[in-house]
Design a protein around this motif. Sequence first.
Motif, short mmCIF file in Angstrom:
data_model
loop_
_atom_site.label_atom_id
_atom_site.label_comp_id
_atom_site.label_asym_id
_atom_site.label_seq_id
_atom_site.Cartn_x
_atom_site.Cartn_y
_atom_site.Cartn_z
N PRO A 130 4.23 2.05 2.27
CA PRO A 130 3.14 2.51 2.77
C PRO A 130 2.55 1.52 3.94
O PRO A 130 1.70 2.46 4.52
CB PRO A 130 1.92 2.28 1.52
CG PRO A 130 2.89 0.94 0.58
CD PRO A 130 4.03 1.62 0.75
N VAL A 131 3.47 0.68 4.19
CA VAL A 131 3.07 0.21 5.55
C VAL A 131 4.48 0.47 5.88
O VAL A 131 5.27 -0.18 5.92
CB VAL A 131 2.60 -1.43 5.27
CG1 VAL A 131 1.13 -0.85 4.77
CG2 VAL A 131 3.03 -2.07 3.83
N THR A 139 -0.49 8.83 1.03
CA THR A 139 -1.61 9.01 0.71
C THR A 139 -1.38 9.63 -0.50
O THR A 139 -2.80 8.82 -1.55
CB THR A 139 -2.28 10.29 1.60
OG1 THR A 139 -2.21 9.97 2.73
CG2 THR A 139 -3.39 10.43 1.17
N GLU A 175 0.06 5.93 -3.22
CA GLU A 175 -0.92 3.93 -2.84
C GLU A 175 -2.11 4.58 -3.96
O GLU A 175 -1.64 2.99 -4.74
CB GLU A 175 -1.02 4.42 -1.79
CG GLU A 175 -1.37 3.03 -1.43
CD GLU A 175 -2.41 2.48 0.28
OE1 GLU A 175 -3.35 3.70 0.57
OE2 GLU A 175 -2.01 1.92 0.26
N ASN A 202 1.41 -6.42 -1.13
CA ASN A 202 0.44 -5.56 -0.13
C ASN A 202 -0.46 -4.78 -0.72
O ASN A 202 -0.33 -3.99 -1.20
CB ASN A 202 1.05 -4.68 0.94
CG ASN A 202 0.56 -4.22 2.18
OD1 ASN A 202 0.07 -3.42 1.93
ND2 ASN A 202 0.25 -4.85 3.15
N ARG A 213 -8.83 5.41 8.06
CA ARG A 213 -9.21 6.90 6.32
C ARG A 213 -10.10 6.95 7.04
O ARG A 213 -11.24 8.13 7.17
CB ARG A 213 -8.91 6.53 5.14
CG ARG A 213 -7.60 5.93 4.32
CD ARG A 213 -7.19 5.04 3.56
NE ARG A 213 -8.23 6.01 2.33
CZ ARG A 213 -8.19 6.42 1.55
NH1 ARG A 213 -7.11 7.42 2.07
NH2 ARG A 213 -8.82 7.03 0.67
N LYS A 226 1.17 -2.95 8.92
CA LYS A 226 -0.43 -0.66 9.42
C LYS A 226 0.36 -0.08 8.21
O LYS A 226 1.32 0.49 7.75
CB LYS A 226 -0.28 -0.41 11.07
CG LYS A 226 1.01 0.86 11.34
CD LYS A 226 -0.15 0.59 12.98
CE LYS A 226 1.29 2.25 13.35
NZ LYS A 226 2.41 3.08 12.86
N GLN A 227 -0.83 0.83 8.15
CA GLN A 227 -0.75 2.03 7.29
C GLN A 227 0.30 2.78 7.28
O GLN A 227 0.32 3.54 9.02
CB GLN A 227 -2.02 2.86 6.71
CG GLN A 227 -2.49 3.89 6.35
CD GLN A 227 -2.69 4.03 4.46
OE1 GLN A 227 -2.97 3.00 4.16
NE2 GLN A 227 -2.56 5.21 4.09
N SER A 228 1.17 3.81 6.49
CA SER A 228 1.71 4.93 7.72
C SER A 228 1.31 6.12 6.81
O SER A 228 0.94 6.09 6.04
CB SER A 228 3.31 4.63 6.99
OG SER A 228 2.92 4.08 6.11
#
Length: 494
Positions: free
Chosen positions: A16-17, A38, A41, A67, A358, A30-32
Amino acid sequence: MSDERYSFVVVSNRLPVDRVVDEAGNASWKQSPGGLVTALEPVMRAADGAWVGWAGQADVDLEPFDNAGIRIVPVPLSESDLELYYEGFSNDTLWPLYHDVIAQPSYHREWWDRYVQVNRRFADAVARISDDAATVWVQDYQLQLVPAMLRERRPDLLIGFFNHIPFPAYGIFSQLPWRTQIVDGLLGADVVGFQRVADAGNFSRAVRRLKGYATKTPYIDVPGVDGGASRRVIARAFPISIDTRSFEELAARPDVQERAAQIRHDLGNPKTILLGVDRLDYTKGIGHRLKAYGELLEDGRLSVEDVTLVQVATPSRERVESYRQLRDEIELTVGRINGDFGTISHQAISYLHHGFPREEMAALYVAADVMLVTALRDGMNLVAKEYVAARADEDGVLILSEFTGASDELRAALLVNPHDIDGVKDAILRAIEMPRQERRKRMRSLRKKVAENDVNHWSDTFLATLDGSRARIGWGGAEPLDALEWTIERPPRS
Ligand code: ADP
Ligand code: F6P
């Protein structure tokens, strides 16, 4: 090395990151982007388990860490793994093949060899951290060999697989030189999940053609080795979704609503904002959409004083040649349309080539009068569902390609064939002119669908089906079924 073990493990190529390192050498996360993250997570935040995957940077070997409430177990990939397994076999062989050869797939034996090696590495990592009889959920086309590799290493595990992208018809799948190995890899799972009923049907057909195994929807009977008990695998559709409620709540926040009003103001208060949000990928039909919009401006049926298009084109797979070419083509087209039709005060297209928080995505959805999803082929398309979730005001029009998985559920959208440019142009005009009452009626119906099938429903249904197969394992294998009841196709003679 850590000796942590978990009773629930998710494994995907991407975590997720992503780890990013700035010029001063400082690392951060950082968020991928992408639908897989989506969807998974929120599921993983609520679950007690671990998420195994690649940390988004080559040649770093990291210890497990937490995380945002998720236990992360990184698997290292070298620069050459990225080139051969990720950019090569995953994204230049499987991706175009599974998306109906929109781009030409490349077949290279050294890419395949590395795909096997890297899948083995993921399987080893999962086997190491999985508790006795743990549930393992393998994700997506990058890891199709992992189910069988895991079963060989750890027959005690309950193994699920979910394919986030389409599974192609046999006529296309059969091009793949390693088609039998892929099918064998997937059949290592107890449950193989797909986005659409058609994808599950394509897979079962590939199994019949290549292996000659008996199938009866949703079951596939896999014979035991050396006279051992056979196994019954389930292959069926589980359409993925979003965390509808939390997206709705995000979009309803006063700061997000204010930001949406600000976006409209900054765009020059047009009568209509059109919006596209896509990874910059040739499957998304961005060029088709720009063509339709450009022609409407050229025909004088739209003017930039009234209408503007915001196109978010998220950077993706930028070292793969077909993605590089696509970026050049799209940016050339955007430049041309802006040059031909823009004025000092009004741009035809606001083109944004970067990631956003987001909150900003939600504000864009709230601001957009018309959402354009014109993918040429898409497993699901969660952007369409996010737009619907953001519209608690029951306003806004969704134009949706019939070649997305989402179109199976979101029938109240304006459905289009993106190859039919005149049809897309008509749909854009119809959306702009649609009376409030019709907009409300359609949006209400769309919202009902997205509320009913949210991501919890998706994961609960998948995991309950998987759990059901644990009970069957206790029987000591599948009972033989009446062969006449089953659809059997003999494998082609070789
Ligand atoms: P795919 O999985 O092919 O990328 P989806 O539409 O299913 O397509 O999912 C895309 C996801 O990525 C959505 O949740 C969307 O909000 C998110 N996303 C796309 N572009 C961006 C961006 N520029 N910044 C932040 N999130 C993005
Ligand atoms: O949903 C399809 C998918 O390929 C995911 O597997 C992936 O996480 C996402 O799109 C983005 O692609 P990538 O991980 O290659 O950046």
